[in-house]
Design a protein around this motif. Structure first.
Motif, PDB file in Angstrom:
ATOM      1  N   GLY A  44      -1.078  32.930 -15.502  1.00 44.93           N
ATOM      2  CA  GLY A  44      -2.379  33.582 -15.375  1.00 44.93           C
ATOM      3  C   GLY A  44      -3.525  32.830 -16.005  1.00 44.93           C
ATOM      4  N   LEU A  45      -3.327  31.552 -16.313  1.00 45.22           N
ATOM      5  CA  LEU A  45      -4.431  30.752 -16.854  1.00 45.22           C
ATOM      6  C   LEU A  45      -5.406  30.388 -15.742  1.00 45.22           C
ATOM      7  CD1 LEU A  45      -2.456  28.347 -19.209  1.00 45.22           C
ATOM      8  CD2 LEU A  45      -3.615  30.476 -19.804  1.00 45.22           C
ATOM      9  N   GLU A  46      -6.665  30.196 -16.115  1.00 50.13           N
ATOM     10  CA  GLU A  46      -7.692  29.909 -15.116  1.00 50.13           C
ATOM     11  C   GLU A  46      -7.517  28.501 -14.548  1.00 50.13           C
ATOM     12  OE1 GLU A  46     -11.747  30.732 -16.042  1.00 50.13           O
ATOM     13  OE2 GLU A  46     -11.285  32.599 -17.095  1.00 50.13           O
ATOM     14  N   ILE A  47      -7.567  28.435 -13.220  1.00 46.06           N
ATOM     15  CA  ILE A  47      -7.458  27.171 -12.491  1.00 46.06           C
ATOM     16  C   ILE A  47      -8.798  26.895 -11.817  1.00 46.06           C
ATOM     17  CG2 ILE A  47      -6.185  25.863 -10.751  1.00 46.06           C
ATOM     18  CD1 ILE A  47      -4.498  26.725 -13.162  1.00 46.06           C
ATOM     19  N   GLY A  48      -9.259  25.658 -11.883  1.00 48.38           N
ATOM     20  CA  GLY A  48     -10.566  25.308 -11.324  1.00 48.38           C
ATOM     21  C   GLY A  48     -10.547  25.105  -9.827  1.00 48.38           C
ATOM     22  N   GLN A  49     -11.716  24.879  -9.271  1.00 45.15           N
ATOM     23  CA  GLN A  49     -11.869  24.699  -7.822  1.00 45.15           C
ATOM     24  C   GLN A  49     -11.160  23.450  -7.313  1.00 45.15           C
ATOM     25  OE1 GLN A  49     -16.033  24.792  -6.897  1.00 45.15           O
ATOM     26  NE2 GLN A  49     -16.210  26.996  -7.186  1.00 45.15           N
ATOM     27  N   LEU A  50     -10.977  22.456  -8.194  1.00 54.40           N
ATOM     28  CA  LEU A  50     -10.311  21.220  -7.789  1.00 54.40           C
ATOM     29  C   LEU A  50      -8.800  21.299  -7.954  1.00 54.40           C
ATOM     30  CD1 LEU A  50     -12.786  18.639  -9.386  1.00 54.40           C
ATOM     31  CD2 LEU A  50     -12.761  19.501  -7.033  1.00 54.40           C
ATOM     32  N   GLY A  79      -7.162  21.934 -10.935  1.00 59.12           N
ATOM     33  CA  GLY A  79      -6.695  21.619 -12.279  1.00 59.12           C
ATOM     34  C   GLY A  79      -6.909  22.782 -13.226  1.00 59.12           C
ATOM     35  N   ILE A  80      -6.205  22.735 -14.365  1.00 62.74           N
ATOM     36  CA  ILE A  80      -6.381  23.772 -15.383  1.00 62.74           C
ATOM     37  C   ILE A  80      -7.775  23.644 -15.987  1.00 62.74           C
ATOM     38  CG2 ILE A  80      -5.507  24.693 -17.567  1.00 62.74           C
ATOM     39  CD1 ILE A  80      -2.817  23.351 -16.886  1.00 62.74           C
ATOM     40  N   LEU A  81      -8.475  24.768 -16.125  1.00 58.15           N
ATOM     41  CA  LEU A  81      -9.800  24.755 -16.731  1.00 58.15           C
ATOM     42  C   LEU A  81      -9.675  24.744 -18.252  1.00 58.15           C
ATOM     43  CD1 LEU A  81     -11.929  27.232 -14.576  1.00 58.15           C
ATOM     44  CD2 LEU A  81     -12.035  24.737 -14.625  1.00 58.15           C
ATOM     45  N   VAL A  82     -10.385  23.828 -18.886  1.00 52.76           N
ATOM     46  CA  VAL A  82     -10.397  23.727 -20.346  1.00 52.76           C
ATOM     47  C   VAL A  82     -11.830  23.563 -20.821  1.00 52.76           C
ATOM     48  CG1 VAL A  82      -8.074  22.745 -20.559  1.00 52.76           C
ATOM     49  CG2 VAL A  82     -10.030  21.219 -20.218  1.00 52.76           C
ATOM     50  N   ASN A  83     -12.054  23.896 -22.101  1.00 53.57           N
ATOM     51  CA  ASN A  83     -13.365  23.642 -22.681  1.00 53.57           C
ATOM     52  C   ASN A  83     -13.345  22.300 -23.409  1.00 53.57           C
ATOM     53  OD1 ASN A  83     -12.020  24.087 -25.113  1.00 53.57           O
ATOM     54  ND2 ASN A  83     -12.801  26.169 -25.367  1.00 53.57           N
ATOM     55  N   GLN A  84     -14.394  21.996 -24.164  1.00 56.15           N
ATOM     56  CA  GLN A  84     -14.485  20.690 -24.812  1.00 56.15           C
ATOM     57  C   GLN A  84     -13.416  20.489 -25.891  1.00 56.15           C
ATOM     58  OE1 GLN A  84     -18.051  20.183 -27.164  1.00 56.15           O
ATOM     59  NE2 GLN A  84     -18.201  22.384 -27.577  1.00 56.15           N
ATOM     60  N   TYR A  85     -12.766  21.577 -26.307  1.00 58.99           N
ATOM     61  CA  TYR A  85     -11.689  21.486 -27.293  1.00 58.99           C
ATOM     62  C   TYR A  85     -10.316  21.364 -26.633  1.00 58.99           C
ATOM     63  CZ  TYR A  85     -15.544  23.391 -30.016  1.00 58.99           C
ATOM     64  OH  TYR A  85     -16.770  23.612 -30.596  1.00 58.99           O
ATOM     65  N   GLN A 100      -9.087  23.635 -24.777  1.00 64.15           N
ATOM     66  CA  GLN A 100      -8.554  25.002 -24.862  1.00 64.15           C
ATOM     67  C   GLN A 100      -8.667  25.669 -23.503  1.00 64.15           C
ATOM     68  OE1 GLN A 100     -10.893  27.585 -27.409  1.00 64.15           O
ATOM     69  NE2 GLN A 100      -9.026  28.334 -28.402  1.00 64.15           N
ATOM     70  N   THR A 101      -7.593  26.326 -23.078  1.00 64.07           N
ATOM     71  CA  THR A 101      -7.595  27.017 -21.789  1.00 64.07           C
ATOM     72  C   THR A 101      -8.235  28.394 -21.931  1.00 64.07           C
ATOM     73  OG1 THR A 101      -5.469  28.134 -22.087  1.00 64.07           O
ATOM     74  CG2 THR A 101      -5.407  25.854 -21.286  1.00 64.07           C
ATOM     75  N   SER A 102      -8.101  29.197 -20.892  1.00 59.97           N
ATOM     76  CA  SER A 102      -8.642  30.564 -20.930  1.00 59.97           C
ATOM     77  C   SER A 102      -7.869  31.443 -21.909  1.00 59.97           C
ATOM     78  CB  SER A 102      -8.618  31.186 -19.534  1.00 59.97           C
ATOM     79  OG  SER A 102      -7.333  31.094 -18.947  1.00 59.97           O
ATOM     80  N   ASP A 103      -6.698  31.001 -22.363  1.00 60.60           N
ATOM     81  CA  ASP A 103      -5.963  31.663 -23.436  1.00 60.60           C
ATOM     82  C   ASP A 103      -6.235  30.886 -24.722  1.00 60.60           C
ATOM     83  OD1 ASP A 103      -3.946  32.335 -25.363  1.00 60.60           O
ATOM     84  OD2 ASP A 103      -2.652  33.071 -23.761  1.00 60.60           O
ATOM     85  N   PRO A 104      -6.806  31.498 -25.752  1.00 61.71           N
ATOM     86  CA  PRO A 104      -7.186  30.751 -26.968  1.00 61.71           C
ATOM     87  C   PRO A 104      -6.026  30.109 -27.702  1.00 61.71           C
ATOM     88  CG  PRO A 104      -7.394  33.129 -27.306  1.00 61.71           C
ATOM     89  CD  PRO A 104      -7.165  32.920 -25.852  1.00 61.71           C
TER      90      PRO A 104
END
Length: 564
Positions: free
Chosen positions: A266-272, A274-280, A282-286
């Motif tokens: 259930g982690l967020e997947i991007g339009q391309l 791939g797994i979406l992450v922030n600059q750290y 980190q996925t949608s699960d902290p």
């Protein structure tokens, strides 16, 4: 009470081991376990083509530390205190229970393990075309260590006479070189109109022209069917009906992120994809981080997410993730400018930042210049480089550089990558303080000379025209005066054959009256690399001609057929 952090890393190629090792350095007492589906760890996958090609013979060199120690489970436990479970597939991430489920692929044993923090580094999987015959023996990729072993065995046994490489990207071209060294007759097949699609067309065409001296190259044509007998590959049929006999086909049409585990969790997947992450990282699960080829990351110039499956980036991302799972979100990986380089026989080819096509897609108003000149003085056996430089028109900020040729391409790309990351401008680069000595560079380094050309264009001193634009004008029947200012001996060896006039630069002042009487007529000058062409253009403009252009890159950068 046990307060040790429980860290699980899924994936043991590049990003995973780096994350695990960084986490250990941050916390000596954390319980760190790394799961790897395959039998090998920390494979230098970018080195696969060179192992296949025989640049070295010991496969363990792809798995070693700089001191020659193989990175196997014993190494990770003894040197780093990290438990590595190889041949073990993680089958599920249960975020609610904060545990993973796994299966030993050799024994069939299953189990679960809890985590406080989790890093997903599952990498990417090779794309395979859904076309008839794909299951035939003799069709492979070069994505895994096992693929490399298979192709190396083919090289060593020397039983295969003909092969095709499908896909004209980085891996495809490096694989082509590897198989060429084995004495195999090769054909490269690319569906798109050009090889190396990260390059602009003219630059890619120069690479293609060079590559044709080593192998057959087919563009604008894809594989429609794999042909076989008794389950073994015997040839490929192209979309235009042409059949090419071969006993081996290496499919290198790119990769896609391996995100099944993340998606099921259930982690967020991007339009391309791939797994979406922030600059750290980190996925949608902290409590879950991701790094490497399975992720989408931002392009630092456009701000848009991209897929960037490069080993160096995977290591940098893994390092940030490994620190953050221990220390909290303190380390950042802001994104990429997508720097890449490859070796093609005696050529280096690469890019950093935006191509012209990508600048257009991003709706950026830009200026460009092409420089063809040596990397070192002639008396030090300098070799030719072609660089295409792109900058923002209003500010002069460097946006991208493409470089190719037998000269030191990697050095040039490193300079421009640093300039882009530092947000330097063309004006900054015209006086760059780079190291100079004849064994290493010209007094004015190739990169600085490239900046000079672009600055001259921006200041109106240089009106350049690309060879592609010139060819288009000629094909449309536009009335042009094409002036070759090389020496007569150079002209006799090779020429454009487009109705050009030869007036060597050394006698141009004496023969200026031979130029067209119409001072508004379009005149295009060039020489071998267009340094003399630039000097000729300045001279001609001084005599009142108003529409004088220099063909950038000279005859050396002409990607079309020449007269000889």
């Amino acid at each position: 009470m046990n307060t040790r952090k429980k860290i699980i890393v899924i994936g043991g190629s590049a990003a995973g081991p780096k994350a695990a090792a960084r986490a250990r350095r941050m916390d000596e007492f954390a319980e760190i376990t790394m799961f790897q589906k395959g039998p090998d760890l920390s494979m230098a996958s970018c080195g696969f083509p060179y192992y296949v090609g025989g640049f070295f013979d010991d496969r363990n060199k792809l798995l070693c530390t700089p001191t020659g120690v193989v990175r196997d489970p014993n190494f990770y436990w003894n040197a780093k205190g990290i438990v590595c479970k190889i041949n073990t597939e993680v089958t599920k991430i249960d975020r609610a229970k904060k545990q993973i489920e796994y299966k030993d692929l050799l024994t069939g044993e299953t189990g679960t393990q809890e985590y406080d923090k989790l890093v997903i580094a599952t990498g990417a999987t090779a794309n395979m075309p859904p076309i008839p015959g794909i299951e035939l023996d003799g069709i492979t990729t070069l994505q895994s260590m096992q693929d490399a072993d298979y192709l190396r065995k083919i090289r060593d046994e020397k039983k295969i006479q003909k092969a095709v490489v499908i896909g004209g990207g980085l891996i495809g071209i490096e694989t082509l070189e590897a198989l060429h060294l084995a004495g195999i007759e090769l054909t490269m097949i690319e569906l798109l109109p050009q090889l190396l699609t990260f390059l602009d067309w003219k630059m890619a065409k120069l690479v293609e022209n060079y590559l044709k001296s080593k192998a057959n190259v087919v563009t604008k044509n894809g594989v429609a069917q794999f042909i076989g007998e008794d389950g073994k590959l015997t040839g490929v049929k192209l979309q235009n009906g042409t059949e090419i006999p071969c006993e081996l086909a290496v499919v290198a049409i790119g990769v896609r992120p391996r995100v099944d585990l993340a998606k099921a969790a259930g982690l967020e997947i991007g339009q391309l994809g791939g797994i979406l992450v922030n600059q750290y990282m980190q996925t949608s699960d902290p409590d879950i981080y991701a790094a490497g080829d399975c992720c989408e990351i931002p392009n630092l110039i456009t701000g848009k997410n991209v897929l960037a499956p490069y080993g160096d980036l995977a290591n940098l991302e893994g390092r940030a993730a490994g620190e953050n799972i221990i220390k909290g979100n303190v380390a950042t990986f802001p994104g990429t400018i997508q720097t890449g380089v490859c070796k093609i026989f005696d050529y280096g080819v690469g890019i950093t930042g935006l191509s012209e096509a990508k600048a257009i897609d991003a709706d950026i108003d830009y200026v460009k210049a092409v420089n063809a000149s040596p990397d070192k003085p002639g008396f030090m056996e300098g070799k030719l480089l072609f660089t295409k430089l792109i900058a923002e028109k209003k500010t002069g900020r460097i946006l991208g550089a493409q470089c190719l040729g037998p000269g030191d391409v990697s050095k040039q790309l490193a300079i421009w990558a640093t300039a882009i990351k530092g947000k330097l401008t063309v004006d900054d680069m015209v006086n760059a303080d780079l190291p100079y000595a004849p064994p290493f560079s010209l007094a004015i380094d190739h990169s600085i000379a490239t900046a000079h050309i672009l600055q001259n264009k921006m200041h109106g001193l240089f009106d350049g025209i690309s060879s592609l634009d010139l060819k288009t004008m000629l094909d449309s029947g536009e009335d042009l005066y094409i002036l070759d200012v090389r020496g007569a001996d150079e002209y006799e060896q090779t020429r454009l054959g487009v109705g050009e006039t030869l007036i060597p630069l050394g006698v141009l002042r004496k023969r200026i009256n031979e130029l067209p009487a119409d001072k508004n007529k379009t005149i295009v000058t060039y020489c071998k690399i267009s340094l003399r062409g630039y000097e000729a253009a300045m001279l001609i403009k001084a005599h009142g001609y108003t529409n004088v252009k220099v063909m950038e890159g000279g005859i050396a950068g002409w990607p079309f057929e020449k007269e000889k």
